[in-house]
Enzyme design. Structure first.
Site, mmCIF file in Angstrom:
data_model
loop_
_atom_site.group_PDB
_atom_site.id
_atom_site.type_symbol
_atom_site.label_atom_id
_atom_site.label_comp_id
_atom_site.label_asym_id
_atom_site.label_seq_id
_atom_site.Cartn_x
_atom_site.Cartn_y
_atom_site.Cartn_z
ATOM 1 N N TYR A 135 5.646 -5.115 5.433
ATOM 2 C CA TYR A 135 6.630 -4.437 6.292
ATOM 3 C C TYR A 135 5.871 -3.566 7.273
ATOM 4 O O TYR A 135 6.241 -2.430 7.508
ATOM 5 C CB TYR A 135 7.527 -3.601 5.354
ATOM 6 C CG TYR A 135 8.866 -3.143 5.879
ATOM 7 C CD1 TYR A 135 9.751 -4.026 6.490
ATOM 8 C CD2 TYR A 135 9.265 -1.811 5.709
ATOM 9 C CE1 TYR A 135 10.997 -3.600 6.931
ATOM 10 C CE2 TYR A 135 10.512 -1.382 6.133
ATOM 11 C CZ TYR A 135 11.371 -2.278 6.740
ATOM 12 O OH TYR A 135 12.615 -1.854 7.155
ATOM 13 N N HIS A 140 9.917 -2.208 13.878
ATOM 14 C CA HIS A 140 10.974 -2.880 13.118
ATOM 15 C C HIS A 140 11.482 -1.965 11.996
ATOM 16 O O HIS A 140 12.692 -1.773 11.840
ATOM 17 C CB HIS A 140 10.438 -4.186 12.533
ATOM 18 C CG HIS A 140 11.354 -4.857 11.554
ATOM 19 N ND1 HIS A 140 12.475 -5.565 11.951
ATOM 20 C CD2 HIS A 140 11.332 -4.929 10.188
ATOM 21 C CE1 HIS A 140 13.085 -6.048 10.871
ATOM 22 N NE2 HIS A 140 12.430 -5.675 9.801
ATOM 23 N N GLU A 205 13.128 -13.699 11.217
ATOM 24 C CA GLU A 205 12.159 -12.608 11.357
ATOM 25 C C GLU A 205 10.871 -13.179 11.932
ATOM 26 O O GLU A 205 10.313 -14.140 11.393
ATOM 27 C CB GLU A 205 11.907 -11.913 10.012
ATOM 28 C CG GLU A 205 13.105 -11.086 9.550
ATOM 29 C CD GLU A 205 12.812 -10.173 8.370
ATOM 30 O OE1 GLU A 205 11.831 -10.413 7.640
ATOM 31 O OE2 GLU A 205 13.589 -9.211 8.186
ATOM 32 N N GLU A 207 7.210 -13.152 12.357
ATOM 33 C CA GLU A 207 6.094 -12.592 11.593
ATOM 34 C C GLU A 207 4.846 -13.453 11.740
ATOM 35 O O GLU A 207 4.922 -14.623 12.093
ATOM 36 C CB GLU A 207 6.432 -12.542 10.089
ATOM 37 C CG GLU A 207 7.713 -11.803 9.770
ATOM 38 C CD GLU A 207 7.844 -11.447 8.295
ATOM 39 O OE1 GLU A 207 6.832 -11.501 7.569
ATOM 40 O OE2 GLU A 207 8.975 -11.112 7.888
ATOM 41 N N ASP A 239 10.630 -15.535 8.377
ATOM 42 C CA ASP A 239 11.185 -15.083 7.097
ATOM 43 C C ASP A 239 12.712 -15.028 7.252
ATOM 44 O O ASP A 239 13.284 -13.956 7.437
ATOM 45 C CB ASP A 239 10.584 -13.713 6.767
ATOM 46 C CG ASP A 239 11.139 -13.123 5.493
ATOM 47 O OD1 ASP A 239 11.620 -13.880 4.636
ATOM 48 O OD2 ASP A 239 11.102 -11.879 5.363
ATOM 49 N N GLN A 246 21.558 -9.465 1.628
ATOM 50 C CA GLN A 246 20.542 -8.420 1.465
ATOM 51 C C GLN A 246 21.172 -7.041 1.282
ATOM 52 O O GLN A 246 20.779 -6.274 0.400
ATOM 53 C CB GLN A 246 19.632 -8.421 2.704
ATOM 54 C CG GLN A 246 18.414 -7.507 2.608
ATOM 55 C CD GLN A 246 17.512 -7.611 3.843
ATOM 56 O OE1 GLN A 246 17.793 -8.368 4.773
ATOM 57 N NE2 GLN A 246 16.437 -6.865 3.854
ATOM 58 N N TYR A 250 20.136 -5.410 -2.399
ATOM 59 C CA TYR A 250 18.758 -4.934 -2.323
ATOM 60 C C TYR A 250 18.444 -3.695 -3.144
ATOM 61 O O TYR A 250 17.283 -3.427 -3.436
ATOM 62 C CB TYR A 250 18.332 -4.743 -0.863
ATOM 63 C CG TYR A 250 18.658 -3.409 -0.247
ATOM 64 C CD1 TYR A 250 17.652 -2.447 -0.059
ATOM 65 C CD2 TYR A 250 19.941 -3.095 0.166
ATOM 66 C CE1 TYR A 250 17.940 -1.231 0.525
ATOM 67 C CE2 TYR A 250 20.230 -1.888 0.754
ATOM 68 C CZ TYR A 250 19.239 -0.950 0.922
ATOM 69 O OH TYR A 250 19.526 0.254 1.498
ATOM 70 N N THR A 367 8.212 -8.165 10.004
ATOM 71 C CA THR A 367 8.684 -8.440 11.360
ATOM 72 C C THR A 367 7.904 -7.605 12.369
ATOM 73 O O THR A 367 7.800 -6.384 12.228
ATOM 74 C CB THR A 367 10.185 -8.118 11.448
ATOM 75 O OG1 THR A 367 10.834 -8.801 10.378
ATOM 76 C CG2 THR A 367 10.761 -8.569 12.775
HETATM 77 MN MN MN Z 1 10.093 -10.251 6.343
#
Ligand code: MN
Length: 437
Positions: A135, A140, A205, A207, A239, A246, A250, A367
């Site tokens: 992360y 982001h 995402e 990445e 991703d 989520q 989460y 991201t």
């Molecule tokens: Mn991700």
């Protein structure tokens, strides 16, 4: 691979006798990415390198005694064995390939091992044993945090710990394979109870993925000054994320089904060797930010631990394809301006408790959004949590992805005085969710 490893393979004047390579936006002779492909009329995957619009068969070259190296690694059906070898061997292979592809005296022999990329099937480059996603994209993390905590977007651990979670390796697929919209349990903030059905907030995402080279024994951390040597290479990573699943699932253990249904990577591994000229200083930490813990601090990493990589995402809907409209750019960003932690830092952190990272393991950066609104690497950010729909050239609007949408990621490493190299496309189309019994 530090900048000190820059050699004749990076020479901007070097050209290939493969005509399509010269000036190629992704695969000039300065790139030489590694991948796994099956040529037309065969059912036998083998290693290859991309050169212009062609693929050069490494197994064929080895059998024809045109390249040296570990026979088992060069004739394998995945890159894992080559990633297990010392990085010096991959560097020697690169010099060998660069020499073969630039020397017209060997063209007749080498060209027997070339295939038009368009006629080949590209596979996952490695058998991915384990996958973790980080992360490190601070813009982001800040933008997403703001959606939930406007006054306090970054959690207190962010600038101390490279945040990550263990992901799912079995559902990582190569570019081109369609993504089935997941069903799942979701609960709107104002609803009394959750419902089950197709995710309504499917997102992408943007990445980078990092393939691990070498192996550290269980219980033996990777010192930060050795971490950069553990980077075999990079790919693009989408991703795919189900934001409604989520949001409901989460807490307290982090992402689970919202992320495990499918992840897409680009087929070509852009090697650490190829990226040496594009290394640069990481994002400067604003004054007042904590210094990295000693296990995350290395002087060379602080000087050249980031990579100059320009990233982008494009969308093409079914209506856009029907109207022969080109893909529409969603956003563009720069890896070196997005990453709060370097790749070496996430490797050192991943292994600091003694976790063994193995050849072919994949790490995602998270991201990589820029600071500006048009630099966001997900729809969650671009549409402010779905509140401000995007208007596409077809006149359609998007809050999140719809069935039939095709999403592509792109990346190019760029630096003054060097030939820019690209990652190729990382593309997939969304299929409808399966019916719920
Ligand atoms: Mn991700």
């Amino acid at each position: 691979m530090s900048k000190s490893t820059i050699d004749e393979t990076h020479d901007p004047a070097r050209q290939s006798w493969v005509a399509s390579a010269n000036g190629h936006v992704d695969f000039p002779i300065q790139n030489l990415p590694l991948g796994v492909f099956t040529p037309p009329g065969s059912d036998d995957p083998r290693l290859g390198t991309a050169i212009g619009d062609q693929i050069l068969d490494l197994r064929g070259l080895h059998q024809d005694k045109l390249i040296d190296g570990d026979a088992a690694a060069l004739t394998a059906r995945t890159l894992n064995a080559l990633f297990a070898r010392p990085s010096a061997e991959r560097r020697a292979l690169r010099r060998n390939l660069s020499a073969l592809l630039s020397d017209s005296a060997v063209e007749a022999r080498v060209s027997q091992h070339l295939y038009a990329m368009q006629t080949c099937i590209l596979h996952l480059p490695a058998e991915i044993g384990d996958y973790a996603d980080f992360y490190v994209g601070i813009h982001h993390a800040t933008a997403v945090g703001k959606l939930f905590r406007p006054d306090n977007p970054l959690l207190p651990n962010y600038k101390h710990v490279p945040i990550g979670y263990h992901g799912r390796a079995s559902s990582i697929r190569v570019s081109g394979e369609a993504v089935t919209r997941p069903n799942g349990q979701t609960k709107a903030p104002d609803a009394d109870a959750p419902v089950f059905g197709p995710s309504q907030r499917l997102d992408y995402e943007l990445e980078l993925g990092v393939f691990i080279g070498g192996e550290n024994a269980l219980g033996r951390p990777v010192p930060i000054h050795e971490a950069s040597e553990r980077i075999a290479g990079f790919c693009l990573l989408n991703d795919w994320s189900s934001r409604d699943v989520q949001a409901w699932e989460y807490q307290p253990l982090g992402p689970f089904l919202a992320k495990n249904f499918h992840s897409t990577i680009s087929p070509w591994v852009i090697t650490a060797e190829a990226l040496a000229p594009f290394r640069t200083a990481p994002l400067a930490r604003p004054e007042g930010d904590p210094a990295p813990q000693p296990y995350l601090f290395d002087a060379e990493d602080q000087t050249e631990g980031a990579y100059r990589i320009r990233l982008g995402a494009e969308i093409r809907t079914q209506a856009m394809r029907d109207a022969a409209l080109p893909p529409a750019r969603l956003a563009a960003s720069k890896a070196e301006a997005a990453m709060y932690w370097t790749v070496a830092q996430i490797i050192a952190h991943h292994a600091v408790g003694g976790c063994n990272l193995r050849p072919g393991d994949l790490l995602g950066t998270g991201t990589l959004s820029g600071a500006q609104p048009d630099e966001a690497g997900s729809l969650l950010e671009l549409t402010h949590g779905g509140k401000q729909p995007l208007v596409l050239p077809s006149g359609e609007t998007r809050r999140f992805l719809e069935d039939g949408d095709e999403l592509s990621l792109f990346a190019h490493a760029e630096a003054a005085g060097y030939v820019s190299i690209g990652f190729g496309a990382c593309t997939a189309r969304i299929l409808p969710a399966p019916e719920v019994p």
